[in-house]
Design a protein around this motif. Structure first.
Motif, mmCIF file in Angstrom:
data_model
loop_
_atom_site.group_PDB
_atom_site.id
_atom_site.type_symbol
_atom_site.label_atom_id
_atom_site.label_comp_id
_atom_site.label_asym_id
_atom_site.label_seq_id
_atom_site.Cartn_x
_atom_site.Cartn_y
_atom_site.Cartn_z
ATOM 1 N N VAL A 250 46.862 33.151 24.372
ATOM 2 C CA VAL A 250 46.654 31.746 24.014
ATOM 3 C C VAL A 250 46.834 31.558 22.507
ATOM 4 C CG1 VAL A 250 44.937 29.890 23.872
ATOM 5 C CG2 VAL A 250 45.204 31.190 25.994
ATOM 6 N N GLU B 23 49.773 28.991 21.412
ATOM 7 C CA GLU B 23 49.428 27.697 20.828
ATOM 8 C C GLU B 23 49.360 27.724 19.302
ATOM 9 O OE1 GLU B 23 46.059 25.989 22.814
ATOM 10 O OE2 GLU B 23 46.839 26.459 24.808
ATOM 11 N N LYS C 197 39.364 30.371 17.758
ATOM 12 C CA LYS C 197 39.620 29.140 18.494
ATOM 13 C C LYS C 197 40.204 29.445 19.873
ATOM 14 C CE LYS C 197 41.640 24.520 17.988
ATOM 15 N NZ LYS C 197 42.420 23.622 17.100
ATOM 16 N N ALA C 198 41.081 30.445 19.947
ATOM 17 C CA ALA C 198 41.645 30.836 21.236
ATOM 18 C C ALA C 198 40.557 31.365 22.162
ATOM 19 C CB ALA C 198 42.729 31.886 21.030
ATOM 20 N N VAL D 263 38.832 28.518 23.717
ATOM 21 C CA VAL D 263 39.665 27.927 24.754
ATOM 22 C C VAL D 263 39.568 28.735 26.049
ATOM 23 C CG1 VAL D 263 42.066 27.515 25.457
ATOM 24 C CG2 VAL D 263 41.290 26.809 23.181
ATOM 25 N N ALA E 257 36.213 28.311 27.711
ATOM 26 C CA ALA E 257 36.131 27.004 28.365
ATOM 27 C C ALA E 257 36.906 27.009 29.679
ATOM 28 C CB ALA E 257 36.670 25.917 27.437
ATOM 29 N N ALA E 258 38.042 27.714 29.712
ATOM 30 C CA ALA E 258 38.828 27.790 30.943
ATOM 31 C C ALA E 258 38.079 28.562 32.026
ATOM 32 C CB ALA E 258 40.176 28.446 30.655
ATOM 33 N N SER F 159 48.378 22.084 25.903
ATOM 34 C CA SER F 159 47.204 22.889 26.270
ATOM 35 C C SER F 159 47.634 23.873 27.349
ATOM 36 C CB SER F 159 46.076 21.979 26.759
ATOM 37 O OG SER F 159 44.905 22.714 27.033
ATOM 38 N N LEU G 290 43.749 26.021 28.944
ATOM 39 C CA LEU G 290 42.634 25.181 29.383
ATOM 40 C C LEU G 290 43.157 23.959 30.137
ATOM 41 C CD1 LEU G 290 39.691 24.404 29.544
ATOM 42 C CD2 LEU G 290 39.858 23.446 27.228
ATOM 43 N N THR H 40 38.788 19.441 26.667
ATOM 44 C CA THR H 40 37.515 20.084 26.331
ATOM 45 C C THR H 40 36.325 19.236 26.776
ATOM 46 O OG1 THR H 40 37.378 19.065 24.134
ATOM 47 C CG2 THR H 40 38.594 21.144 24.309
#
Length: 301
Positions: free
Chosen positions: A97, A101, A107-108, A111, A114-115, A163, A166, A270
């Protein structure tokens, strides 16, 4: 003692995920995928053809009966298993990721977490959505009148372009949670997390064909899927930046009255996902059943 020679790097071969298997594109084509930050080469991804799309629809249709007929509790167990397997491969997805991205590892990581949580969220909803989307209806007469949700069928999903993970999970998980099967076209620019997700799904008790993942150019693959007579719905999320393509696909989808989810600008994946995507590709079956002395037979429409 001989000098130690430097090992050659073993690059990953990315493949499609169709019918529970990992084919290359039948066309033999690939395209270069580059780093989202520096533009460095990452891998060659399969460039899917229209034939690959048709094969994916066949696989999704074949899987639909068993998946839609499974208990909601069982579907929830399978989705939770996906979250478990993703947790075990978290570091791989953080790296992919970040590269896809063009973001930092911290930050990845957020993500990817969250996924994973998103899979758990929808796993918990599989056996509850019927109470939200259905119920008993008051009628003037000696009848029970019950409405129950049923899956639409085979759904084509154009995954979000920006995105890559996620957003991808956010558009796939609710569709299969409610009993549909999916043909998804991954982000054209950043397909690698999606193709790796296929490897996770293959080891997560998910029956082959429930999710089919294609990579390549949406403008090439999507029109034939939108017009396909055995596709029952289409989610155009990934066309948010190309409204001309969205309009073309919506017109093609009208031929067999597909349910169409139009693209929406600036979706925040998010945020709390709510139940919108869970209910979008559901149909309502209403059953009338007589009470009292009218008999035991019922009817539905």
């Amino acid at each position: 003692m001989s000098e130690r020679t430097e090992r050659l790097s073993v690059f990953k071969t990315y493949k499609l995920y169709v019918g529970g298997k990992f084919p290359r594109s039948e066309s033999g084509r690939v395209y270069e995928v580059t780093d989202g930050k520096n533009g460095d080469w990452l891998a060659n991804a399969p460039l899917s053809s229209r034939k690959d799309g048709r094969d994916a629809v066949v696989a999704a249709r074949k899987a639909f009966g068993g998946w839609s007929g499974a208990t909601a509790y069982n579907r929830g167990q399978v989705l939770y298993r996906v979250a478990e397997m993703l947790e075990g491969r978290r570091e791989q997805f953080v790296r992919e990721v970040a590269d896809a991205e063009g973001i930092g590892r911290s930050k990845a990581a957020a993500v990817v977490d969250a996924a994973i949580d998103r899979w758990v969220w929808y796993a918990g909803w599989t056996d509850k959505i019927a109470q939200v989307a259905g119920g008993a209806n008051p009628v003037a007469g000696p009848f029970f009148n019950l409405s129950t949700p049923e899956p639409t069928g085979v759904v084509t999903v154009l995954a979000p372009q920006e995105s890559s993970f996620l957003g991808l999970v956010s558009v796939i998980a609710p569709v299969i949670a409610s009993g549909n099967t999916v043909v998804v076209i991954a982000s054209e620019r950043a397909p690698l997390p999606a193709l790796s997700l296929g490897e996770v799904l293959a080891t997560s008790d998910l029956p082959g064909g429930v999710v089919n993942i294609l990579s390549g150019k949406a403008a090439e693959i999507a029109p034939s899927l939108a017009a396909h007579q055995d596709v029952n719905g289409i989610d155009l999320t990934g066309t948010a930046a190309d409204l001309g393509l969205a309009k073309q696909l919506e017109i093609a989808a009208a031929d067999n009255l597909k349910r169409v989810r139009r693209p929406r600008a600036a979706e925040d994946f998010t945020a709390d996902p709510g139940t919108d995507r869970l209910t979008y590709f559901l149909e309502t079956k209403t059953v009338w059943h007589p009470t009292g002395s009218l008999g035991a037979s019922g009817s539905s429409y």
